[in-house]
Motif scaffolding. Structure first.
Motif, PDB file in Angstrom:
ATOM      1  N   THR A  38       0.814  -1.210   0.000  1.00  0.00           N
ATOM      2  CA  THR A  38       0.000   0.000   0.000  1.00  0.00           C
ATOM      3  C   THR A  38       0.846   1.257   0.000  1.00  0.00           C
ATOM      4  N   GLU A  39       1.898   1.275   0.820  1.00  0.00           N
ATOM      5  CA  GLU A  39       2.733   2.479   0.919  1.00  0.00           C
ATOM      6  C   GLU A  39       3.412   2.801  -0.407  1.00  0.00           C
ATOM      7  N   LEU A  40       3.791   1.780  -1.157  1.00  0.00           N
ATOM      8  CA  LEU A  40       4.428   2.003  -2.453  1.00  0.00           C
ATOM      9  C   LEU A  40       3.415   2.510  -3.469  1.00  0.00           C
ATOM     10  N   ARG A  41       2.195   2.010  -3.403  1.00  0.00           N
ATOM     11  CA  ARG A  41       1.156   2.495  -4.319  1.00  0.00           C
ATOM     12  C   ARG A  41       0.902   3.985  -4.118  1.00  0.00           C
ATOM     13  N   HIS A  42       0.957   4.419  -2.880  1.00  0.00           N
ATOM     14  CA  HIS A  42       0.618   5.815  -2.561  1.00  0.00           C
ATOM     15  C   HIS A  42       1.823   6.745  -2.611  1.00  0.00           C
ATOM     16  N   SER A  43       3.015   6.187  -2.748  1.00  0.00           N
ATOM     17  CA  SER A  43       4.226   7.000  -2.773  1.00  0.00           C
ATOM     18  C   SER A  43       4.572   7.296  -4.227  1.00  0.00           C
ATOM     19  N   ARG A  44       4.308   8.535  -4.653  1.00  0.00           N
ATOM     20  CA  ARG A  44       4.493   8.846  -6.058  1.00  0.00           C
ATOM     21  C   ARG A  44       4.752  10.324  -6.261  1.00  0.00           C
ATOM     22  N   HIS A  45       5.343  10.631  -7.408  1.00  0.00           N
ATOM     23  CA  HIS A  45       5.526  12.009  -7.857  1.00  0.00           C
ATOM     24  C   HIS A  45       4.478  12.266  -8.937  1.00  0.00           C
ATOM     25  N   PRO A  46       3.871  13.466  -8.976  1.00  0.00           N
ATOM     26  CA  PRO A  46       2.814  13.714  -9.971  1.00  0.00           C
ATOM     27  C   PRO A  46       3.248  13.433 -11.409  1.00  0.00           C
ATOM     28  N   SER A  47       4.521  13.670 -11.725  1.00  0.00           N
ATOM     29  CA  SER A  47       4.986  13.470 -13.099  1.00  0.00           C
ATOM     30  C   SER A  47       5.743  12.161 -13.289  1.00  0.00           C
ATOM     31  N   GLY A  48       6.080  11.490 -12.205  1.00  0.00           N
ATOM     32  CA  GLY A  48       6.912  10.302 -12.307  1.00  0.00           C
ATOM     33  C   GLY A  48       6.137   9.058 -12.680  1.00  0.00           C
ATOM     34  N   ARG A  49       6.810   8.157 -13.393  1.00  0.00           N
ATOM     35  CA  ARG A  49       6.238   6.857 -13.720  1.00  0.00           C
ATOM     36  C   ARG A  49       7.282   5.788 -13.457  1.00  0.00           C
ATOM     37  N   LEU A  50       6.825   4.602 -13.114  1.00  0.00           N
ATOM     38  CA  LEU A  50       7.715   3.470 -12.886  1.00  0.00           C
ATOM     39  C   LEU A  50       7.057   2.244 -13.503  1.00  0.00           C
ATOM     40  N   VAL A  51       7.616   1.802 -14.628  1.00  0.00           N
ATOM     41  CA  VAL A  51       7.017   0.732 -15.421  1.00  0.00           C
ATOM     42  C   VAL A  51       7.978  -0.449 -15.474  1.00  0.00           C
ATOM     43  N   LEU A  52       7.481  -1.629 -15.176  1.00  0.00           N
ATOM     44  CA  LEU A  52       8.283  -2.853 -15.184  1.00  0.00           C
ATOM     45  C   LEU A  52       7.964  -3.687 -16.413  1.00  0.00           C
ATOM     46  N   LEU A  69      11.224   2.794   1.544  1.00  0.00           N
ATOM     47  CA  LEU A  69      10.428   4.019   1.483  1.00  0.00           C
ATOM     48  C   LEU A  69      10.747   4.915   2.678  1.00  0.00           C
ATOM     49  N   ASP A  70      10.367   6.172   2.559  1.00  0.00           N
ATOM     50  CA  ASP A  70      10.537   7.090   3.686  1.00  0.00           C
ATOM     51  C   ASP A  70       9.787   6.575   4.907  1.00  0.00           C
ATOM     52  N   ALA A  71       8.664   5.878   4.657  1.00  0.00           N
ATOM     53  CA  ALA A  71       7.883   5.330   5.774  1.00  0.00           C
ATOM     54  C   ALA A  71       8.693   4.305   6.562  1.00  0.00           C
ATOM     55  N   ASP A  72       9.570   3.561   5.896  1.00  0.00           N
ATOM     56  CA  ASP A  72      10.419   2.591   6.584  1.00  0.00           C
ATOM     57  C   ASP A  72      11.440   3.283   7.471  1.00  0.00           C
ATOM     58  N   ILE A 111      12.706   1.312  10.870  1.00  0.00           N
ATOM     59  CA  ILE A 111      12.994  -0.040  10.418  1.00  0.00           C
ATOM     60  C   ILE A 111      14.232  -0.031   9.530  1.00  0.00           C
ATOM     61  N   ALA A 112      14.302   0.959   8.648  1.00  0.00           N
ATOM     62  CA  ALA A 112      15.451   1.123   7.755  1.00  0.00           C
ATOM     63  C   ALA A 112      16.269   2.331   8.182  1.00  0.00           C
ATOM     64  N   ASN A 113      17.517   2.338   7.774  1.00  0.00           N
ATOM     65  CA  ASN A 113      18.405   3.444   8.113  1.00  0.00           C
ATOM     66  C   ASN A 113      18.317   4.555   7.073  1.00  0.00           C
ATOM     67  N   GLU A 114      18.280   5.793   7.541  1.00  0.00           N
ATOM     68  CA  GLU A 114      18.171   6.932   6.629  1.00  0.00           C
ATOM     69  C   GLU A 114      19.368   7.006   5.686  1.00  0.00           C
ATOM     70  N   LYS A 115      20.545   6.624   6.155  1.00  0.00           N
ATOM     71  CA  LYS A 115      21.740   6.723   5.309  1.00  0.00           C
ATOM     72  C   LYS A 115      21.631   5.816   4.091  1.00  0.00           C
ATOM     73  N   THR A 116      20.847   4.738   4.184  1.00  0.00           N
ATOM     74  CA  THR A 116      20.670   3.870   3.028  1.00  0.00           C
ATOM     75  C   THR A 116      19.844   4.565   1.958  1.00  0.00           C
ATOM     76  N   VAL A 117      18.762   5.209   2.369  1.00  0.00           N
ATOM     77  CA  VAL A 117      17.938   5.960   1.410  1.00  0.00           C
ATOM     78  C   VAL A 117      18.745   7.094   0.795  1.00  0.00           C
ATOM     79  N   LEU A 118      19.543   7.773   1.613  1.00  0.00           N
ATOM     80  CA  LEU A 118      20.379   8.859   1.094  1.00  0.00           C
ATOM     81  C   LEU A 118      21.378   8.329   0.066  1.00  0.00           C
ATOM     82  N   ALA A 119      21.887   7.123   0.294  1.00  0.00           N
ATOM     83  CA  ALA A 119      22.821   6.523  -0.676  1.00  0.00           C
ATOM     84  C   ALA A 119      22.114   6.254  -2.003  1.00  0.00           C
ATOM     85  N   PHE A 120      20.883   5.739  -1.950  1.00  0.00           N
ATOM     86  CA  PHE A 120      20.121   5.495  -3.179  1.00  0.00           C
ATOM     87  C   PHE A 120      19.835   6.809  -3.905  1.00  0.00           C
TER      88      PHE A 120
END
Length: 306
Positions: A86-100, A271-274, A279-288
């Motif tokens: 659910t958190e990934l579905r709601h985490s988005r940028h108005p112009s961004g797309r992510l297609v697999l 995600l930022d929620a993690d 649960i997750a470390n902020e430095k990991t998100v900053l690295a990504f």
């Protein structure tokens, strides 16, 4: 921009890091395609938490079927529309797309590739170039058919104007440093194979950068005895010298990721929620985020290439 994620060994964090880079790019408002070219183990759907394609699509419209000419066009899906999270579905940028573009369940590695397969791959990459800002292609580990296919396709005239970048992932160990050097500079490696596929070796080398994964944090020796902390510092210095000797020094490193306990247990998008839930470390998100920013910043690549 076409970005190919490669590694000589499995277990480098290539796929989970590439997925998180793709997510961060989409959160910057970019249109991002993710192609699962790990034909023998197409599990990117599991990292995006799309359970129905956790081992590849069962619908016979994946990349394996497309490249064989059994289906056209290649199947695709919106990550945020299809994910179970659910958190990934709601985490988005108005112009961004992510297609697999998923692989096929049970598709298997190719024994060889012919001109028709190269043509279909080239057409797919041209389509992605026209439709998306960034296309990340997750290759099988080692000197694989997927690697050969990527080199042959990007050597075609239709893609001569495309910005092509290569990310080579390796863990921060001597064995992985040696293996990464071999993948690029060794026999049948990226440069040698690229030259056979009509690439200029010097230009190809300039398009390759390294990503160090699971690098220990030396400034946080919590729980280590003094002798262990001293040994860790010594090993890090030794690895830095080895990286320079094997042509993986800091001038050709795009970035690194820290050891992340969350990813050691479960490969997923962080995600930022993690981070907020601790649960997750902020430095990991900053690295990504740093990797995503560096990937699309021409000035950084020009400086690294000097």
């Amino acid at each position: 921009m076409l970005v190919f994620s490669a590694s000589d060994k499995g277990g480098t964090g290539r796929s989970v890091t590439s997925v998180n880079i793709a997510y961060q790019l989409s959160m910057d408002g970019l249109k991002v395609a993710y192609l699962d070219f790990d034909f023998g183990s197409p599990t990117v759907g599991a990292i995006f938490e799309i359970s129905r394609i956790d081992r590849g699509t069962p619908d016979d419209d994946g990349l394996h079927s497309y490249l064989l000419g059994d289906t056209a066009p290649a199947g695709r899906l919106s990550v945020r529309s299809e994910t179970d999270r659910t958190e990934l579905r709601h985490s988005r940028h108005p112009s961004g797309r992510l297609v697999l573009f998923p692989g096929d369940r049970g598709g298997g590695e190719f024994a060889n590739i012919d001109e028709a397969t190269v043509r279909r791959c080239t057409e797919l990459l041209v389509t992605c170039e026209q439709e998306f800002d960034v296309t990340l292609v997750d290759l099988s580990a080692g000197r694989s058919i997927a690697l050969m296919l990527a080199l042959r396709s990007t050597g075609m005239p239709q893609l001569s104007a495309a910005v092509v970048r290569w990310l080579v992932f390796h863990r921060w160990t001597r064995q992985h440093i040696v293996a990464a050097n071999g993948l690029v500079h060794g026999p049948h490696g990226l440069l040698e194979t690229g030259a056979a596929c009509r690439h200029d070796p010097e230009l190809l080398l300039e398009s390759i950068r390294y990503v160090r994964t699971a690098v220990p944090e030396l400034n946080e020796p919590a729980g280590l005895r003094p002798a262990q902390a001293a040994w860790l510092q010594e090993q890090n210095a030794t690895l830095n010298r080895a990286a320079t000797r094997y042509q993986l020094g800091t001038t050709v490193v795009l970035g690194e990721t820290p050891v992340e306990p969350m990813l050691q247990w479960r490969e997923q998008v962080i995600l930022d929620a993690d981070v907020s839930a601790r649960i997750a470390n902020e430095k990991t998100v900053l690295a990504f985020r740093k990797l995503a920013a560096g990937l699309t910043n021409p000035a950084i690549w020009e400086r690294l290439g000097e």
